[in-house]
Design a protein around this motif. Structure first.
Motif, short mmCIF file in Angstrom:
data_model
loop_
_atom_site.label_atom_id
_atom_site.label_comp_id
_atom_site.label_asym_id
_atom_site.label_seq_id
_atom_site.Cartn_x
_atom_site.Cartn_y
_atom_site.Cartn_z
N ASP A 145 52.92 8.18 60.10
CA ASP A 145 52.54 9.27 59.22
C ASP A 145 51.75 10.48 59.62
OD1 ASP A 145 51.30 10.22 57.18
OD2 ASP A 145 49.86 8.81 56.57
N PRO A 146 52.48 11.31 59.70
CA PRO A 146 51.92 12.60 60.35
C PRO A 146 50.65 13.11 59.73
CG PRO A 146 53.86 13.03 59.09
CD PRO A 146 53.82 11.65 58.98
N THR A 147 50.31 12.51 58.53
CA THR A 147 49.06 13.22 57.77
C THR A 147 47.76 12.98 58.77
OG1 THR A 147 50.37 12.07 55.92
CG2 THR A 147 48.05 13.32 55.56
N ALA A 148 47.90 11.59 59.55
CA ALA A 148 46.92 11.46 60.55
C ALA A 148 46.42 12.53 61.27
CB ALA A 148 47.33 10.22 61.21
N TRP A 149 47.38 13.32 61.96
CA TRP A 149 47.21 14.01 62.89
C TRP A 149 47.43 15.45 62.24
CZ3 TRP A 149 51.27 10.29 63.78
CH2 TRP A 149 52.39 10.88 63.60
N GLU A 150 48.09 15.82 61.36
CA GLU A 150 48.19 17.05 60.77
C GLU A 150 47.05 17.27 59.85
OE1 GLU A 150 53.04 17.06 60.51
OE2 GLU A 150 51.98 17.15 58.49
N ASP A 151 46.15 16.44 59.19
CA ASP A 151 45.13 16.68 58.42
C ASP A 151 43.84 16.59 59.28
OD1 ASP A 151 47.06 17.22 56.71
OD2 ASP A 151 46.26 15.50 55.14
N ASN A 152 43.72 16.30 60.53
CA ASN A 152 42.45 15.81 61.31
C ASN A 152 42.64 16.49 62.73
OD1 ASN A 152 41.42 13.82 59.06
ND2 ASN A 152 43.27 13.02 59.64
N GLU A 153 41.34 16.52 63.09
CA GLU A 153 41.03 16.72 64.43
C GLU A 153 40.88 15.44 65.02
OE1 GLU A 153 37.91 19.56 64.85
OE2 GLU A 153 38.90 21.20 64.04
N CYS A 154 40.93 15.62 66.58
CA CYS A 154 40.74 14.45 67.39
C CYS A 154 39.61 14.28 68.11
CB CYS A 154 42.08 14.21 68.13
SG CYS A 154 41.75 13.02 69.51
N TRP A 155 38.73 13.51 67.83
CA TRP A 155 37.54 13.36 68.58
C TRP A 155 37.30 12.17 69.40
CZ3 TRP A 155 34.58 17.62 68.65
CH2 TRP A 155 34.84 18.58 67.68
N GLN A 156 36.50 12.62 70.53
CA GLN A 156 36.35 11.29 71.71
C GLN A 156 35.58 10.12 70.88
OE1 GLN A 156 37.22 11.96 74.64
NE2 GLN A 156 36.32 10.26 75.82
N GLY A 157 34.72 10.25 69.99
CA GLY A 157 33.97 8.95 69.26
C GLY A 157 33.35 8.48 70.11
N ALA A 158 33.44 6.85 70.21
CA ALA A 158 32.80 6.16 70.99
C ALA A 158 33.42 5.84 72.30
CB ALA A 158 32.73 4.62 70.26
N ILE A 159 34.57 6.52 72.78
CA ILE A 159 35.24 6.05 73.90
C ILE A 159 34.48 6.69 75.11
CG2 ILE A 159 37.31 6.27 75.29
CD1 ILE A 159 38.57 6.50 72.31
N ALA A 160 34.06 5.87 76.03
CA ALA A 160 33.34 6.31 77.05
C ALA A 160 34.01 7.49 77.99
CB ALA A 160 32.93 5.23 78.36
N SER A 161 33.44 8.55 78.31
CA SER A 161 34.33 9.75 78.88
C SER A 161 34.98 9.53 80.07
CB SER A 161 33.43 11.01 78.61
OG SER A 161 32.37 10.75 79.54
N ARG A 162 34.29 8.55 80.98
CA ARG A 162 34.92 8.18 82.48
C ARG A 162 34.92 6.72 82.57
NH1 ARG A 162 32.23 12.96 83.57
NH2 ARG A 162 33.16 14.65 85.00
N TYR A 163 36.02 6.29 83.12
CA TYR A 163 35.96 4.99 83.32
C TYR A 163 36.50 4.60 84.90
CZ TYR A 163 41.24 5.21 82.62
OH TYR A 163 42.51 5.48 82.51
N ILE A 164 36.28 3.63 85.59
CA ILE A 164 36.84 3.01 86.70
C ILE A 164 37.68 2.07 86.56
CG2 ILE A 164 36.12 2.20 89.04
CD1 ILE A 164 33.37 3.16 88.64
N ASP A 165 39.06 2.05 87.04
CA ASP A 165 39.79 1.04 87.00
C ASP A 165 39.51 0.11 87.98
OD1 ASP A 165 42.00 -0.62 87.12
OD2 ASP A 165 43.48 0.99 87.41
N VAL A 166 38.80 -1.07 87.69
CA VAL A 166 38.08 -1.83 88.75
C VAL A 166 39.05 -2.67 89.36
CG1 VAL A 166 36.32 -3.59 88.90
CG2 VAL A 166 36.00 -1.54 87.51
N ARG A 167 38.95 -2.88 90.66
CA ARG A 167 40.07 -3.63 91.41
C ARG A 167 39.13 -4.66 92.08
NH1 ARG A 167 45.48 -2.18 90.48
NH2 ARG A 167 45.30 -0.32 88.93
N SER A 168 38.03 -4.45 92.48
CA SER A 168 37.30 -5.32 93.48
C SER A 168 35.94 -5.28 93.12
CB SER A 168 37.67 -4.86 94.89
OG SER A 168 37.03 -3.60 95.09
#
Ligand SMILES: Cc1cc2nc3c(=O)[nH]c(=O)nc-3n(C[C@H](O)[C@H](O)[C@H](O)COP(=O)(O)OP(=O)(O)OC[C@H]3O[C@@H](n4cnc5c(N)ncnc54)[C@H](O)[C@@H]3O)c2cc1C
Length: 569
Positions: free
Chosen positions: A108-131
């Motif tokens: 449904d394109p309304t989701a991105w046509e009618d809205n802006e995208c915000w970072q919200g609760a997502i941490a801005s940086r992450y480490i892809d932990v391997r060890s």
């Protein structure tokens, strides 16, 4: 420069900095230390939007199409850092800043046509932990800078505890799996058949691996829960738990970097206080678990009852009465399963097929009388059962979902006529008042021979037969007002359940985010000792999460995206 003391097993942290914003040079140094696996993050669906975090952005149609396709798929979500299973935990609910697609129709394109995208609760940086080295480097950085961080495995959390912060440790790629028929816990002298599971491995991989090795792993009812993540640290129910215990009952050993910066092997012979705490005290509290080792059973065949019919206003009560009237007997016979007002998928490893058929005949008759379907069959293994039944019946993801639940004591609700009636009345009231179905899980350790004091989950698990939960879904574009109204419904139902069983508790992993009296509800008498251990292993309070042990409370700035909902009800 890091001011670190060196301990025998790892880095012993000393409090260094009050919160500061790390410089680019500090981030660059961290990135180098973790082998270039420090990433910046954007919301899952950012490629669909033309404004991202307040700036113009060029949509990428190919990427956006991929996101649409995978939006409600657990495998897609669990392999993308920014995605959480319940997308409200990607958003800032209080400011309604988000970047969501329409989960009912992701194209449904309304989701991105009618809205802006915000970072919200997502941490801005992450480490892809391997060890473990990555974890030690991250904790050292957190200690030095004072920034807030979080830990994410699969993103299944129902309360946002794997979101938020300036830095996240993403453990999804700690993906080792090992089976030993003679696993010896460090410091012990007795061996066990056991599986050692890296912190990021989803249950679907664990089950496939178990099948290859002719063993059964007692685990959750969903493909992508991380077996060694939040599941095994806060309880971990399975529909095999009635016989074989909770995840925390079956764990033999954890490897963890505690928040004082020390790598520890934790079992009943060493670090036994922490072993007890990790067996119920929950994730993101004592450190970063690298792996856990769990007892396994031989491969077993299962008797399966799968029943469903079309629910109407007239037939739900009768079925719920049958469930309540039969569940005590079913518990004694070894059944576990997931049930609702018009469906049931239960398994039993103890009965013969004939015994199983006789045991569930009353509900088979009921379902058939409603023109429903009923199958009672024998399947060769857990994996066969999981592939045939669970993957199509497991709880939906990609949909904003609020949950509430309560553990329902066996006595009086399955032993006494008045108790039974009160329980049925409660479930019918949920349906009649709010059109919310009870989600019944017969997954408490009902027949399991528990050794008192070995785990720190609420003792309510030990005398309950059911967990009753319920889901309330919010539309992707729900207004603040609607969200408050929906949380109110969840709080109302939660309060009915608390009134019904005031001395019971709830499962930390599957409770209302605004549960009253959370220390008692989730841990009962175990809370004071857990708090002491939190202070011991996280002396500088590097990690805090919503309603976790030692929680600093909702006023802390890091919780500004949660809604301002009272827990005083
Ligand atoms: C669709 C669905 C189905 C579910 N079915 C079941 C079920 O059948 N049985 C059941 O018992 N529960 C079930 N749950 C609840 C589930 O067990 C919890 O949400 C659990 O916390 C998920 O753990 P995770 O690590 O996969 O998720 P995440 O969201 O990644 O993490 C959950 C919590 O654990 C912490 N954490 C994760 N990894 C680590 C680590 N390595 N070290 C320290 N902390 C860590 C996170 O910081 C967070 O606090 C279900 C949840 C969902 C959404």
């Amino acid at each position: 420069m890091f001011f670190l003391g060196i301990a025998i097993q790892g880095l012993l942290l000393r409090r260094v900095a009050a919160s500061v914003i790390p410089s680019d040079a500090q981030w660059a140094e961290l990135n180098q230390t973790v082998g270039g696996r420090l990433y910046t993050s954007l919301p899952l669906a950012a490629s669909c939007f033309s404004t991202v975090n307040g700036s113009p952005s060029t949509p990428n149609a190919t990427e956006c199409a991929m996101v649409q396709q995978g939006y409600t798929q657990p495998d897609f979500r669990s392999t993308h850092y920014s995605a959480h299973m319940l997308p409200q935990w990607e958003t800032c609910q209080s400011t309604v800043q988000r970047c969501l697609l329409n989960s009912n129709d992701p194209s449904d394109p309304t989701a991105w046509e009618d809205n802006e995208c915000w970072q919200g609760a997502i941490a801005s940086r992450y480490i892809d932990v391997r060890s473990e080295d990555d974890v030690l480097a991250a904790l050292s950085f957190v200690n030095e800078t004072g920034i807030q961080f979080s830990i994410k495995a699969s993103g299944h959390d129902y309360k946002g505890r794997s979101s938020f912060g300036s830095l996240s440790l993403w453990t999804r790629n700690l993906d080792s799996l090992n089976y030993s028929a003679v696993f010896l816990p460090e410091g012990g002298n007795e061996t066990y058949p056991a599986i050692t599971i890296g912190a990021g491995v989803p249950f679907e991989d664990v089950y496939a691996f178990a099948e290859e090795n002719n063993i059964t792993v007692v685990g959750g009812y969903h493909q992508t829960i991380a077996a060694s993540g939040g599941w095994v640290q806060a309880g971990g129910h399975s529909i095999l738990s009635p016989i074989y215990g909770l995840g925390v009952d079956r764990v033999l050993q954890y490897k963890i970097v505690t928040l004082d910066g020390v790598l520890r092997t934790v079992n009943k012979f060493q670090n036994s206080d922490l072993f007890w705490a990790l067996r119920g005290g929950a994730g993101s509290t004592f450190g970063v678990v690298l792996e856990s080792t769990m007892l396994v059973e031989p491969q077993m065949s299962l008797r399966v009852a799968a029943i469903s019919f079309n629910q109407t206003a007239d037939n739900a009560r009768g079925f719920l009465e049958l469930l309540v009237n039969n569940s005590y007997k079913w518990g004694q016979e070894g059944w576990g399963g997931h049930m609702g007002p018009a469906s049931l998928i239960n398994v039993n490893p103890l009965l013969t097929l004939e015994e199983a058929q006789a045991s569930v005949q009353p509900i088979v008759d009921y379902a058939l009388a409603q023109n429903g379907t009923a199958v009672v069959e024998d399947l060769a293994s857990w994996q066969t059962f999981f592939a045939k039944y669970v993957e199509s019946a497991e709880a939906s993801v990609g949909v904003q979902t609020i949950l509430g639940s309560r553990l329902i004591p066996t006595d009086p609700f399955f032993t006494d006529d008045d108790g039974k009636e009160a329980l049925v009345d409660l479930m019918v009231k949920m349906v009649d008042t709010y059109a919310v179905n009870p989600y019944i899980i017969q997954g408490t350790p009902f027949l399991y021979n528990y050794t008192e004091g070995t785990t720190s989950v609420t003792p309510a698990w030990r005398n309950s037969l059911w967990q009753i939960g319920f889901h309330e879904n919010m539309l992707y574009n729900a207004t603040l007002e609607t969200m408050y109204a929906q949380y109110e419904i969840v709080n109302n139902i939660t309060s009915w359940m608390r009134e019904l069983a005031p001395d019971s508790g709830a499962y930390f992993n599957e409770a209302n985010p605004y549960e009253p009296d959370h220390e008692v509800t989730f841990w009962g008498d175990n809370y004071p000792a857990l708090l002491e251990l939190k202070n011991k292993y996280d002396p500088f309070k590097l990690l805090d999460c919503w309603m976790c042990v030692g929680w600093q409370g909702p006023a802390d700035e890091r919780y500004s995206c949660y809604l301002n909902i009272s827990t005083d009800y």
